[in-house]
Write a protein that holds these residues in place. Structure first.
Motif, PDB file in Angstrom:
ATOM      1  N   SER A 138       2.108  -5.239 -19.301  1.00 38.14           N
ATOM      2  CA  SER A 138       1.232  -5.651 -20.401  1.00 38.14           C
ATOM      3  C   SER A 138       1.794  -6.831 -21.181  1.00 38.14           C
ATOM      4  O   SER A 138       1.111  -7.400 -22.043  1.00 38.14           O
ATOM      5  CB  SER A 138       1.016  -4.477 -21.357  1.00 38.14           C
ATOM      6  N   GLY A 139       3.047  -7.202 -20.897  1.00 35.93           N
ATOM      7  CA  GLY A 139       3.665  -8.322 -21.592  1.00 35.93           C
ATOM      8  C   GLY A 139       4.385  -7.939 -22.864  1.00 35.93           C
ATOM      9  O   GLY A 139       4.946  -8.792 -23.550  1.00 35.93           O
ATOM     10  N   GLU A 140       4.391  -6.642 -23.210  1.00 40.49           N
ATOM     11  CA  GLU A 140       5.073  -6.208 -24.434  1.00 40.49           C
ATOM     12  C   GLU A 140       6.589  -6.181 -24.258  1.00 40.49           C
ATOM     13  O   GLU A 140       7.332  -6.301 -25.228  1.00 40.49           O
ATOM     14  CB  GLU A 140       4.590  -4.817 -24.838  1.00 40.49           C
ATOM     15  N   MET A 141       7.023  -6.010 -23.022  1.00 42.75           N
ATOM     16  CA  MET A 141       8.451  -5.907 -22.730  1.00 42.75           C
ATOM     17  C   MET A 141       8.819  -6.974 -21.709  1.00 42.75           C
ATOM     18  O   MET A 141       8.042  -7.266 -20.796  1.00 42.75           O
ATOM     19  CB  MET A 141       8.763  -4.501 -22.182  1.00 42.75           C
ATOM     20  N   ARG A 142       9.982  -7.568 -21.880  1.00 40.49           N
ATOM     21  CA  ARG A 142      10.437  -8.592 -20.944  1.00 40.49           C
ATOM     22  C   ARG A 142      10.508  -8.024 -19.525  1.00 40.49           C
ATOM     23  O   ARG A 142      11.000  -6.912 -19.314  1.00 40.49           O
ATOM     24  CB  ARG A 142      11.815  -9.099 -21.355  1.00 40.49           C
ATOM     25  N   LYS A 143      10.020  -8.768 -18.557  1.00 40.35           N
ATOM     26  CA  LYS A 143      10.094  -8.320 -17.172  1.00 40.35           C
ATOM     27  C   LYS A 143      11.533  -8.411 -16.702  1.00 40.35           C
ATOM     28  O   LYS A 143      12.118  -9.486 -16.637  1.00 40.35           O
ATOM     29  CB  LYS A 143       9.171  -9.166 -16.288  1.00 40.35           C
ATOM     30  N   MET A 144      12.074  -7.267 -16.376  1.00 39.10           N
ATOM     31  CA  MET A 144      13.490  -7.180 -16.030  1.00 39.10           C
ATOM     32  C   MET A 144      13.692  -5.950 -15.166  1.00 39.10           C
ATOM     33  O   MET A 144      13.213  -4.861 -15.497  1.00 39.10           O
ATOM     34  CB  MET A 144      14.326  -7.083 -17.319  1.00 39.10           C
ATOM     35  N   ASP A 145      14.394  -6.091 -14.065  1.00 42.64           N
ATOM     36  CA  ASP A 145      14.663  -4.976 -13.174  1.00 42.64           C
ATOM     37  C   ASP A 145      15.401  -3.863 -13.915  1.00 42.64           C
ATOM     38  O   ASP A 145      16.259  -4.126 -14.750  1.00 42.64           O
ATOM     39  CB  ASP A 145      15.506  -5.473 -11.996  1.00 42.64           C
ATOM     40  N   ILE A 146      15.051  -2.607 -13.589  1.00 46.48           N
ATOM     41  CA  ILE A 146      15.643  -1.476 -14.300  1.00 46.48           C
ATOM     42  C   ILE A 146      17.153  -1.423 -14.124  1.00 46.48           C
ATOM     43  O   ILE A 146      17.885  -0.974 -15.025  1.00 46.48           O
ATOM     44  CB  ILE A 146      14.992  -0.150 -13.841  1.00 46.48           C
ATOM     45  N   VAL A 147      17.652  -1.905 -12.995  1.00 45.85           N
ATOM     46  CA  VAL A 147      19.104  -1.958 -12.792  1.00 45.85           C
ATOM     47  C   VAL A 147      19.735  -2.916 -13.794  1.00 45.85           C
ATOM     48  O   VAL A 147      20.787  -2.634 -14.386  1.00 45.85           O
ATOM     49  CB  VAL A 147      19.449  -2.391 -11.351  1.00 45.85           C
ATOM     50  N   GLN A 148      19.076  -4.061 -14.020  1.00 45.94           N
ATOM     51  CA  GLN A 148      19.589  -5.028 -14.983  1.00 45.94           C
ATOM     52  C   GLN A 148      19.541  -4.489 -16.408  1.00 45.94           C
ATOM     53  O   GLN A 148      20.440  -4.735 -17.217  1.00 45.94           O
ATOM     54  CB  GLN A 148      18.791  -6.336 -14.884  1.00 45.94           C
ATOM     55  N   ILE A 149      18.481  -3.737 -16.724  1.00 46.63           N
ATOM     56  CA  ILE A 149      18.391  -3.130 -18.054  1.00 46.63           C
ATOM     57  C   ILE A 149      19.522  -2.128 -18.245  1.00 46.63           C
ATOM     58  O   ILE A 149      20.164  -2.078 -19.305  1.00 46.63           O
ATOM     59  CB  ILE A 149      17.022  -2.443 -18.243  1.00 46.63           C
ATOM     60  N   LEU A 194      17.296  -4.699 -28.100  1.00 49.89           N
ATOM     61  CA  LEU A 194      15.872  -4.571 -28.420  1.00 49.89           C
ATOM     62  C   LEU A 194      15.227  -5.936 -28.638  1.00 49.89           C
ATOM     63  O   LEU A 194      14.089  -6.164 -28.229  1.00 49.89           O
ATOM     64  CB  LEU A 194      15.676  -3.687 -29.647  1.00 49.89           C
ATOM     65  N   GLY A 195      15.953  -6.835 -29.278  1.00 45.97           N
ATOM     66  CA  GLY A 195      15.416  -8.177 -29.481  1.00 45.97           C
ATOM     67  C   GLY A 195      15.178  -8.909 -28.179  1.00 45.97           C
ATOM     68  O   GLY A 195      14.222  -9.676 -28.043  1.00 45.97           O
ATOM     69  N   TYR A 196      16.050  -8.664 -27.204  1.00 46.38           N
ATOM     70  CA  TYR A 196      15.913  -9.324 -25.904  1.00 46.38           C
ATOM     71  C   TYR A 196      14.803  -8.685 -25.072  1.00 46.38           C
ATOM     72  O   TYR A 196      14.013  -9.393 -24.438  1.00 46.38           O
ATOM     73  CB  TYR A 196      17.231  -9.264 -25.134  1.00 46.38           C
ATOM     74  N   LEU A 197      14.741  -7.362 -25.071  1.00 41.89           N
ATOM     75  CA  LEU A 197      13.750  -6.673 -24.252  1.00 41.89           C
ATOM     76  C   LEU A 197      12.337  -6.792 -24.809  1.00 41.89           C
ATOM     77  O   LEU A 197      11.360  -6.740 -24.067  1.00 41.89           O
ATOM     78  CB  LEU A 197      14.113  -5.186 -24.105  1.00 41.89           C
ATOM     79  N   PHE A 198      12.221  -6.971 -26.131  1.00 45.30           N
ATOM     80  CA  PHE A 198      10.908  -7.073 -26.771  1.00 45.30           C
ATOM     81  C   PHE A 198      10.834  -8.357 -27.601  1.00 45.30           C
ATOM     82  O   PHE A 198      10.749  -8.321 -28.832  1.00 45.30           O
ATOM     83  CB  PHE A 198      10.651  -5.840 -27.652  1.00 45.30           C
ATOM     84  N   PRO A 199      10.860  -9.517 -26.942  1.00 42.82           N
ATOM     85  CA  PRO A 199      10.931 -10.804 -27.653  1.00 42.82           C
ATOM     86  C   PRO A 199       9.695 -11.108 -28.498  1.00 42.82           C
ATOM     87  O   PRO A 199       9.780 -11.894 -29.437  1.00 42.82           O
ATOM     88  CB  PRO A 199      11.091 -11.826 -26.519  1.00 42.82           C
ATOM     89  N   LYS A 200       8.567 -10.491 -28.176  1.00 40.30           N
ATOM     90  CA  LYS A 200       7.343 -10.755 -28.928  1.00 40.30           C
ATOM     91  C   LYS A 200       7.125  -9.764 -30.062  1.00 40.30           C
ATOM     92  O   LYS A 200       6.116  -9.834 -30.758  1.00 40.30           O
ATOM     93  CB  LYS A 200       6.135 -10.721 -27.988  1.00 40.30           C
TER      94      LYS A 200
END
Length: 207
Positions: A138-149, A194-200
């Protein structure tokens, strides 16, 4: 509360395993640390390898149990991540040697993970990963592989505790002062992750 002989042996074994690793210690050393004779250690646990399996699973269970509770809750994923970080810092403040212990033992014996596979399955089935994928779509969370998270969170939570001896030497800080730095660092990690994962996200302040 009076400790049982079995509990004393377990606690002594954890201290010895952390200090020397399971491959470099003996049942006799564990018995000496517990203030008992080796026959009593063997009576309760039969062998050092069985004792190690119990200790390793107990350590991992204590950590993963908190993770499962957070991930299975109904709170928004932002709060799950915040709470996970806060609980991990709390756990590591009490057990700063655990990350090195776990990594060293898994590097030596990957099969040690077998006993906690049911707990890892519960983490996977908590729904948190599907929730993250939905928010990424939905664009609310940065697209990032779960391993990277996972790496992002684990490295920023665990490395500061693993690096305590090095940081104390580099910066000349006392144990008490470094503990204060760790408390402050927890807030920085929450804000950064949190700031990185949810930049918007402009509706939440991560303080």
């Amino acid at each position: 509360m009076n400790q049982t002989a079995e509990d004393k042996i377990k606690q002594a074994a954890l201290r010895v395993f952390i200090q020397k690793g399971s491959a470099n210690c003996t049942s006799r050393e564990i018995a000496k640390e517990a203030g008992m004779n080796v026959a009593l250690v063997n009576y309760y646990f039969r062998s050092k390898s069985k004792l190690f399996a119990i200790i390793f699973e107990s350590v991992m269970h204590e950590f993963l149990k908190s993770m499962i509770q957070v991930f299975s809750s109904d709170i928004p994923i932002r709060e799950k991540i915040r709470l996970l970080i806060e609980r991990e810092f709390e756990f590591l403040s009490q057990h700063p040697d655990i990350p090195n212990f776990v990594l060293n033992e898994l590097a030596r014996n990957p099969e040690a993970i077998q006993g906690i596979l049911p707990l890892l399955k519960m983490v996977n089935e908590s729904g948190v990963f599907a929730e993250a994928q939905k928010l990424q779509s939905s664009g609310e969370m940065r697209k990032m592989d779960i391993v990277q998270i996972t790496l992002l969170i684990m490295s920023n939570c665990q490395y500061p505790f693993m690096a305590q001896p090095l940081m104390k030497v580099i910066h000349g800080v006392s144990p008490a002062k470094y503990k204060k730095h760790l408390i402050d660092h927890k807030t920085h990690v929450v804000n950064m992750v949190l700031g990185y994962l949810f930049p918007k996200d402009t509706e939440h302040t991560y303080e």
